[in-house]
Design an enzyme around this catalytic site. Structure first.
Site, short mmCIF file in Angstrom:
data_model
loop_
_atom_site.label_atom_id
_atom_site.label_comp_id
_atom_site.label_asym_id
_atom_site.label_seq_id
_atom_site.Cartn_x
_atom_site.Cartn_y
_atom_site.Cartn_z
N CYS A 31 0.85 -1.11 0.01
CA CYS A 31 -0.13 -0.13 -0.05
C CYS A 31 0.86 1.22 -0.21
CB CYS A 31 -1.11 -0.16 1.30
SG CYS A 31 -1.98 -1.61 1.17
N HIS A 64 -3.39 6.43 0.86
CA HIS A 64 -3.98 5.31 0.63
C HIS A 64 -5.20 4.97 0.84
CE1 HIS A 64 -4.33 1.04 0.31
NE2 HIS A 64 -4.06 0.80 1.52
N ASN A 79 -10.24 -1.04 -2.28
CA ASN A 79 -9.03 -0.75 -1.85
C ASN A 79 -7.87 -1.64 -2.83
OD1 ASN A 79 -6.24 -1.27 -0.74
ND2 ASN A 79 -7.00 -1.36 1.24
#
Length: 339
Positions: A118, A266, A296
């Site tokens: 990430c 993020h 995500n």
């Protein structure tokens, strides 16, 4: 002191696979989770999912082709390809080499994989900036691409509600176009590795035939052949590391928080992002979220969100945008992009 070439983020594009996992579908599999409950908890209504015959290199190539087409850029001018992925096509060769061949990049162009999650987009920006500053290259293609859906156990409702597959492509150049990449702040805390991990499948622990879900001491369900995430520990890590990351990034770039026009973190999940925004005291109008229809997407969340912020005119000429990635590793990274 010699003058080093400045690196600029010149263009962004992305690609989403056509497969989709909606809240309605999840609610059918997990009746205790209503459509509204899922949406309220993670802020995602649908995630994109690759087909059985679709792999990371396919997403990466499609994202890069979109970038070249949208910006009328000749791929012959790419000097270096950095591919950030934790779901490569093979152990070896690198997926970057496969993508290099399919994009028909110059044989004089370097191509490497980086295994980063990430925080990967910011790590990639830092590497690209260093390559540009060396004076050895002028144009770096940074691709982030993941097919995390293949890491998710069918009975893992938590992770299946969060993660989606995607790829993003960014062009970093020595030419003064786009956003100047500021000082990059990076960090690592390897003791958190066990809290976000696919334990089995590589050299230390081979994949097994066991498909059953077990429970750890904290009540988290897991299977070592699939992605395990200790949500509590990840949340605690995020709350500790991200405010400090923002502070350090501002200090390194000699800026105050009020100088930043937009923050793009993020896109982990909406609950975490809302909590972070309030903890750091960022005004809602300066905090951008875009994940509802894609989920995500790991290392691609920041560039996908940034692309939409640009399209929505949230980012204008002169804007200062602070980007911050954080997660698996543990690792984190931040920088300021000056448009």
């Amino acid at each position: 002191m010699p003058d080093f070439p400045l690196a600029h983020l010149t263009a962004i594009a992305y690609y989403l696979p056509s497969g989709e996992l909606t809240n309605e579908q999840l609610s059918t599999v997990f009746p205790e989770w209503s459509v509204d409950k899922i949406m309220n908890k993670v802020g995602i209504s649908a995630r994109r999912v690759v087909a059985k015959n679709e792999f990371t290199s396919d997403l990466a190539v499609a994202a890069a082709q979109n970038l070249f087409k949208e910006n009328n850029f000749n791929p012959d001018n790419i000097d270096y390809l950095i591919l950030c992925t934790q779901s490569p096509d093979y152990f070896l060769p690198t997926t970057a080499c496969l993508v290099h061949e399919r994009l028909q990049l110059s044989s004089a162009a370097g191509a490497i994989d980086i295994n980063q999650g990430c925080s990967g987009f910011v790590y990639g920006l830092g590497l690209a900036k260093g390559l540009i500053a060396s004076g050895d290259v002028d144009n770096v293609l940074l691709i982030t691409a993941e097919t995390y859906s293949r890491f998710l156990h069918p009975d893992d409702k938590g992770n299946r509600s969060i993660f989606g597959d995607a790829a993003a492509a960014a062009l970093i150049t020595a030419s003064p176009a786009g956003a100047k990449i500021g000082k990059v702040v990076l960090g690592t805390e390897g003791k958190g590795a066990k809290n976000l991990i696919v334990k089995n499948g590589a050299m230390r622990f081979p994949k097994t035939e066991d498909q059953s879900m077990r429970t750890d001491i904290d009540g988290n369900f897991f299977n070592d052949n699939y992605l395990y995430m200790n949500g509590t520990e990840i949340f605690n890590f995020t709350l500790e590391s991200v405010p400090a990351l923002v502070k350090d990034t501002l200090e390194r770039n000699e800026l105050q928080q009020e100088h930043i026009d937009l923050f793009i973190f993020h896109q982990a999940n909406k609950f975490m992002l809302d909590y972070l925004r309030k903890k750091i005291k960022i005004p809602a109008e300066k905090f951008y979220i875009h994940m509802e229809r894609c989920g995500n997407t790991v290392s691609s969340t920041i560039p996908i969100a940034m692309k939409h912020a640009l399209l929505e005119d949230k980012i204008k000429a002169g804007s200062k945008v602070l980007v911050a990635g954080f997660g698996v590793g543990y690792s984190w990274g931040g920088t300021v992009l000056q448009f």
